[in-house]
Write a protein that holds these residues in place. Sequence first.
Motif, PDB file in Angstrom:
ATOM      1  N   SER A   1      66.848  -4.292 -29.743  1.00  0.00           N
ATOM      2  CA  SER A   1      68.027  -3.741 -29.070  1.00  0.00           C
ATOM      3  C   SER A   1      68.075  -4.100 -27.601  1.00  0.00           C
ATOM      4  O   SER A   1      69.106  -3.956 -26.962  1.00  0.00           O
ATOM      5  N   GLY A   2      66.981  -4.563 -27.056  1.00  0.00           N
ATOM      6  CA  GLY A   2      66.989  -4.988 -25.667  1.00  0.00           C
ATOM      7  C   GLY A   2      67.154  -3.865 -24.661  1.00  0.00           C
ATOM      8  O   GLY A   2      67.582  -4.085 -23.540  1.00  0.00           O
ATOM      9  N   HIS A   3      66.842  -2.639 -25.076  1.00  0.00           N
ATOM     10  CA  HIS A   3      66.821  -1.576 -24.075  1.00  0.00           C
ATOM     11  C   HIS A   3      65.461  -1.582 -23.401  1.00  0.00           C
ATOM     12  O   HIS A   3      64.543  -2.245 -23.854  1.00  0.00           O
ATOM     13  N   ASN A   4      65.328  -0.775 -22.358  1.00  0.00           N
ATOM     14  CA  ASN A   4      64.009  -0.615 -21.765  1.00  0.00           C
ATOM     15  C   ASN A   4      63.038  -0.201 -22.853  1.00  0.00           C
ATOM     16  O   ASN A   4      63.435   0.513 -23.769  1.00  0.00           O
ATOM     17  N   PRO A   5      61.825  -0.588 -22.835  1.00  0.00           N
ATOM     18  CA  PRO A   5      61.163  -1.433 -21.829  1.00  0.00           C
ATOM     19  C   PRO A   5      61.280  -2.931 -22.125  1.00  0.00           C
ATOM     20  O   PRO A   5      60.527  -3.694 -21.570  1.00  0.00           O
ATOM     21  N   PHE A   6      62.216  -3.313 -22.964  1.00  0.00           N
ATOM     22  CA  PHE A   6      62.292  -4.734 -23.327  1.00  0.00           C
ATOM     23  C   PHE A   6      63.599  -5.353 -22.844  1.00  0.00           C
ATOM     24  O   PHE A   6      64.231  -6.141 -23.541  1.00  0.00           O
ATOM     25  N   SER A   7      64.037  -4.951 -21.651  1.00  0.00           N
ATOM     26  CA  SER A   7      65.348  -5.374 -21.190  1.00  0.00           C
ATOM     27  C   SER A   7      65.275  -6.525 -20.201  1.00  0.00           C
ATOM     28  O   SER A   7      66.252  -6.829 -19.526  1.00  0.00           O
ATOM     29  N   VAL A   8      64.123  -7.177 -20.128  1.00  0.00           N
ATOM     30  CA  VAL A   8      63.970  -8.210 -19.116  1.00  0.00           C
ATOM     31  C   VAL A   8      64.874  -9.415 -19.410  1.00  0.00           C
ATOM     32  O   VAL A   8      65.193 -10.214 -18.551  1.00  0.00           O
ATOM     33  N   VAL A   9      65.323  -9.498 -20.657  1.00  0.00           N
ATOM     34  CA  VAL A   9      66.183 -10.619 -21.050  1.00  0.00           C
ATOM     35  C   VAL A   9      67.453 -10.645 -20.224  1.00  0.00           C
ATOM     36  O   VAL A   9      67.903 -11.710 -19.784  1.00  0.00           O
ATOM     37  N   ILE A  10      68.057  -9.471 -20.051  1.00  0.00           N
ATOM     38  CA  ILE A  10      69.359  -9.462 -19.377  1.00  0.00           C
ATOM     39  C   ILE A  10      69.261  -8.836 -17.996  1.00  0.00           C
ATOM     40  O   ILE A  10      70.271  -8.418 -17.442  1.00  0.00           O
ATOM     41  N   ALA A  11      68.031  -8.820 -17.453  1.00  0.00           N
ATOM     42  CA  ALA A  11      67.810  -8.185 -16.156  1.00  0.00           C
ATOM     43  C   ALA A  11      68.972  -8.415 -15.195  1.00  0.00           C
ATOM     44  O   ALA A  11      69.137  -9.513 -14.676  1.00  0.00           O
ATOM     45  N   PRO A  12      69.803  -7.397 -14.952  1.00  0.00           N
ATOM     46  CA  PRO A  12      71.054  -7.625 -14.229  1.00  0.00           C
ATOM     47  C   PRO A  12      70.855  -8.051 -12.777  1.00  0.00           C
ATOM     48  O   PRO A  12      71.605  -8.870 -12.279  1.00  0.00           O
ATOM     49  N   GLN A  13      69.843  -7.506 -12.120  1.00  0.00           N
ATOM     50  CA  GLN A  13      69.722  -7.834 -10.699  1.00  0.00           C
ATOM     51  C   GLN A  13      69.043  -9.177 -10.497  1.00  0.00           C
ATOM     52  O   GLN A  13      69.367  -9.935  -9.598  1.00  0.00           O
TER      53      GLN A  13
END
Lengths: 1038, 304, 176, 230
Positions: free
Chosen positions: B198-210
């Motif tokens: 799902s790409g939520h934390n803690p695995f959200s580095v894919v779409i890291a917005p900043q």
Amino acid sequence: MVTPLAIFAAFLATGFLLPLADKLGRRVSATLFWALLAGFAGLAAYYLASFVAAPGTLEIYTGGFEPPLVIALRLGLEESAALAAVAAVALLAAFSMRKALHEAPVSGMMTFLMLVMGLSGLVLTRDLFNLFVFLEISGIAGYALLGFDDRRLAMSAAFKYMVAGGIASAAYLVGVIYLYRLTGTLNLDLMIGSAGLEGAAGAAAVFFVLAALLVELKPFPANGWAIDAYEAANPGLGALFSGAQATAMLFALYKVFPLLSDAHLAVVMWAGIVTFAFSNLVGLRQTATRRMFGYSSAGQVGFVAAALAFGARYVEGSDFAWLVAGGLLVNHLLAKTGLFLLSAAFESDGDGSMKGRPGTLVAAAAGVLVAALVGLPPFPAFWAKWDLVRVALATREYAFVALVGAGGLFEAWYLFSWLVRLVKGGADETPEAAPVPVLRVGADGVGPVLAALGIAALGGLSAWTRGFTDPLFWAPLAGGLLFLALDRLPGKLKALLATAAIAAFGYFALPSMSEFQKLFALMILGGGALHAFAGGYLTGRRAGHFPLYVMTVLSLGYALVAESALGFFMAWELMALGGYFLVLQGAKGRSASMIYLAFSIGGAFLMMAGLQLGGGLIGGAAPSPAALALVGLGLLAKLGAFGLHVWLPGAYAEAADDFSSFFSASLSKVAVFALMAALAVFGEALPGGELAWRVVGWVGILGAVLGALAAIFQEDAKYALAFSSMGQMGYVLAALAMRDQMGWTTALYLAATHFLYKGMMWLSVAGASLRTGTRTMYLMGGLIKRMPISFVSFLVGIIALSGVPPLTGFGGKWLLYHSLIAKGWYFEAAASFLASGIAFLYLYRMIHSIFLGQPKDEHRTVKEAPFWLVLPQLLLLVAVIAFSVFPRLILDPIMAVVGARYPAAGFAFEGQTLVSSLGYWNGLLTIVVVVVVFVLTFIWMVMNLRKPRLVKQFNIVFAAERPFRPETTHFAFDFFAPYRRALGFLVRGRSEKAWTAVAGLATSVAGAIRRLYTGNGQTYALHVVLYVGILYLFLGVR
Amino acid sequence: MEPSIPLRIAYAFASLAVITVYGLLLIGSMARISAKVQGRVGQPVWQPFIDIVKSSGKRNSISHGVMFWLGPVFRLAGGVGTYMFVPAVLGSVVFQNFSMSGDLLLVMYFIFFGQLGMALGASEGGHPYSAIGVSRGLAQMTAFEVPFALSIISIAVQYGTLDITKIVMAQQGGFLNWTLFTNPLAVVAAMIAFLGMSGHNPFSVVIAPQEIPIGPPTEYQSNLLGMLQTNRAVFNGAKLVLYMNLFFGGATNVPVMVVKTFLIYFVNIFVGQAFPRFRTDQAIRFFLGVPTLIGIAAVVLFAF
Amino acid sequence: MRTIPADIAERFEVGPLVSKRADLSTLDVDAKDVPELLARLRDRHGYRHLSFVTATDQIEEGVFVLTYMLHNHADNHSLGVKCRVGRENAVMESCHLLWEQMWTYQRELKELFGIDFPGSPRVDESFVLEGWIDIPPMRREFDTREYSERTFPTRPGRSTKDPATHMKEKLYPEAL
Amino acid sequence: MSDIKFTRALADPDHALKPAGRPGPLGKPLVLANDGLPEEEKAWFCDAYPTASGPYKGILENFLNWARSKSLWILGFGTGCGAIELRPLMTSRFDMYRFGIQPRPTPRQSSVFVIGGYASVKTLKRIVRSYEQMMGPKFVVALGSCTINGGMYWDSYNTINAIEHYIPVDVYIAGCMPRPEALLAGFKELQRKIRRGECEGAVKYAENFEWYKANQKKVIHDWNMPDYNY
């Protein structure tokens, strides 16, 4: 018939006349010299011809009395053949030495003649003491000739030679004296069977004679003097020693065999084979050419002696000696003569550096000579080795077989390394280095070419006499020769001709094929034809490419239809040889081709041993686990299975782009074919039972995981594809190891689809790297706009490879997981998941780095790949799409083939739905649903598109900045850095390190053994004496 | 019993409409729940609808090439297709979709269809951050696939089939028959993989917005972005339905499906709101560690 | 009270050591001696840290005063080495070999004051101003207000009020 | 003096300083948008000028305007010190998400550009580039006195005095600094304006492109990008 005594008369007379003639001028004496040699050769040929026509023997008694009163000579088929060999080598050697002989004092020519005469005498005489006389004549002539051109090195070598020869002579004399005492005769024929030879005294007496002859054959390790002599000798003289003298000495040895007991023969056999293995091992470290050839000669002569003794011990009748020892000997003498002459023409001095590169014809001759020497088909040694190993395995002489294999491998390594130095020039592999100029050698090339022709003719003759009269068998060689003859034609024309040739082969071969063979013929011959066509993509002649390519493809084709194990194996070796040269032709193919060669030869030897153990490939042999294991190991090496894969990336990547594609897409499949065929013949039992198959399965899976993992870290597109192939073939191996209906269906389906999509991908990359002039992916980028067809081809390739529905690849994944889970190989299935996930990484990386991302300025004007590359891709594309829409098109034939072997086990088509015990898959419905959804989505996208503006590469949001240059904006280098941090430790080339360690061990052992050869004459003398003593101990005389 | 082809297509559209609306509402409500966790009121539940209308209503758009346009098409087709291959509600003709095309493996591999296409589209955008995002996403994917695959193998062994409908059938008759209770280890492994999926934390580095402006879709705008947003709903829906079918007894009617999928998705929020982000290599190591061991244990338990 | 070390007094013509604070002194020196002095201070006297380099425009005297601020971490003392460079064609020897970061300061001085440091890396590239075409803006003859009015259009009707008076007027009109 | 030009240009959209972007005989503009770039860089950038899309009218447009007003995605580009005031808006105290406002990291996907106070010439270049990269319709909220008339930097040599000269502005929020409440008020005002169909900055920018471009080029001297950044 002219009496052979005339030979001695003529030589002696000429020998005395030469100084007188020389007074009239060098021209006169030289004419006399040449006339005599030519006459001798003519006479030898005449003898040979007449004995072939009318077998029989001619006994000559000098002086008109019967033995033992007089010396007897014998001339028969064997003797005349040996004479012919001596004469042929003498002619070639003299021709090579012509300049030196003409310039040196006339004694040079005289000694040369004396040497030849001595050798002839060795062949002809039947009297032991007379044998000694000729031994001495040839020996003394040899020492003299070594030093005839007055070089210091040669003089020292001659002296060492003399010392060793003296020891041998002394031993011989002692032996002869005792024999005379014991038997009362010196005539061999009378001595044979004499009661005097019984008992310890007789054995010891014979041993002395034998030891002397053995020492003259330069056995390891008491052969330091001989090696020095080879190194120092004029190359022509080296040829004479290695070819003619060895022939005569071996003949002399053969002559005394009837005197020998089995223990004696065992000594000869083991001494010979140990010499073969260890001389070649030491040769590994050698770079000075003639010294290297010296090791090789010593080894080969040992090999022939071993084969002779082996035949005498185990085989009834003389056919074996003829076929095996004779084959090996003639092979050796022609090949080595040719090689010595080549080294004379090309080598600047003794250190292995070359004056220039040979032209096509001479290079081909060099290739033939080296391949023949190493025992590759279709040359005589190949057939001889096959028979030898067969009998050796049948008699359970496994150590003997192992030594034969090891020696052959070592010899192949250093001889091919030399060949590489010769044809590529120098030792440097940097592409920037200026190309080595072609050296026109003129008349000096005649000798090697003649030798090569002779050896090829004899090889062909061997094949023909073994009953290989099938035109398909000859097609690879004929094709190779034909294209060698056509080599001057333009490359594109040759590509078309090659396509036609392969298609024609297919046309003739197909009718006799089974469904199973046809399936592979589609991949191999179909792929071969496609890639032959693709071969037209380069401009220019592509000198040397097509002969090798056609030979390789057609031998693969013959491997499919071969009816005997030998035929199959010949095709297999020929294919390996062709592949080797094709890899070598790559710009940086040197080390890759050598590693490939080592694994090919090693694997092929294992396979040969296995085939022999099993008793034949086609045509029911008893199931044999050991045979299957050996054949299987050989095939795994060819398949690039994990652990044996170290040759694979380099060989795939460094070959020419079109051959890389064929290599990976088609050639690798032949191993799958052979493995399946081997299972059919040898049964499924492996030593170790089911567990062994589980291990094989894991080897496949590990290959899949680690191949994929290695692929993601490659910057070079071809290396990435090569590792990818390794991974894909890993799946095939695992599926094959399951040995049930689903497993084999999976294996065949994966193999067939891999052929399709990997061909597309390789050819697409070939086009891209042709147009951009690089294989490094991060230097490309954005080629989609310039090369759209190549892009589409690559895209379809990666979708198919990754297994994403709806294209063919998914079928493979579906089958794989279903069969693995049904088989109960759960962790294999999980590891496959990981591997196929990792495959996404490199696939995406490749298509991104090459075709997407930022185009470089210098590639702004590149064109689409040439038509020659595009058409094959399109054909493959159509096939992929067709098989995607209608999986039954390919699965029905596969399942029919598998069904013939394994009964259906809950796995069949119901309409378009493939149903297994675990689930179902309807390829047609899948693709319909996907296409409909895709089209609807596409329409939705187009309908909602407002004022679309196609922008350029730098119209991107770059944090409110503008990109600096495409090179700094294309993210492609070290693409998966996080992956490297997390899992990179898995792919640090452990297999490579392990094999490097093995190779390092071999070379350091070689280096250690080399210390024996101090160059000191006294040490050498000690070696000889000790050697004789040790042999005596081995004899076990009590 | 078997509906005709046109009817089946009509049903598919109906089913798709339901899952789209539901998926969007799910995203909206999860955002609202997150807001509550942070002490905010949060956006309206229907905000995703407005966003999609807004994106699709943009007056101009740019493209970097054909593949750039096809990226969202692949993505949305991938999402819709995935859903089409999953039977959403057991026994319902309307929500049967086209699950007769293939079994669980087809669904698992079709998930890649959209990801691959999107990755290619993003690549043609030529933006380095797109490629970095894809590189991270793919790398993470290979890692969470391992516990997921082990979990799938475990239930394939457990139920002796990979047919989703049969797996759901086997779980009927009381909640104790759910995989959750019959094979808890497999469920744990799969749920951890789900966090990665799902790409939520803690695995959200894919779409890291900043850091890499939302990764792969950084160049996408206008209706292309609208399609990606729509896909998020459909794709999420498909995955949730798949998880529900495999591990939580499936659903025999729509309300049950809504409740179950809501709760499954809630796990993401629950974890995501509590943990910071993993780096890519940390995520890879994480998935190949404990979750993989749990997966192996799940297989071992049922296989031997 | 700090004193000038003997070796420095011997070698260079230095002015008096002016102590500004307990931990800050300045030292005047001739421009040509600066590199050598800085090197000596760095290597022999513990002033290993370069805090900053700056200039002041003494337009009345026709010079720029350059200040190299060094810091000695061992005894927590800063020393400003000052030298004077003529304003016309201001050139100063580059000291970027002494401290790696020196070239950044020199590039800044070049852009904002127009003091050249021949040989300093990238000294001619723009530093904070992109595409500046007027005289260096930190020179005192540069009239920033005039430049602004000339370059940047403003919304008409801007007026300035004294905040205190304005607020008083607004809030307590009766007080006025 | 410059004021006159400014007001006249706004009053008279046809006022053009140079004939850029006007179509030639083959439909291609006479002067390409990337004509100012070095030859070797021209191929990197799209060379088309913007075309005005809109304003549109009708029920659908009203609905879309409503959606636009309810889905304001702010470009996450803090151009000046005022950007600090945007952060509190995301916190639980002010919670801009309530109004459908959220930050977005790329101009491609944003609809609102908040100019966070003073804009130095260097930043202005980035502002222009980012603004042009946004997809229309796009809105600009200018925050703080500096954007209106230079504020405390009114006489600075490197700070522009009126952002309106360079990009169209929809809503100003005065103050130095304006409080988050003021920002929220400004956003509410922006939403109202959008719904009324008054926020057509993108159209204005395209129609007065030459004037804006001339103003930008007058202050930005090292122009290293195309005239219009797609």
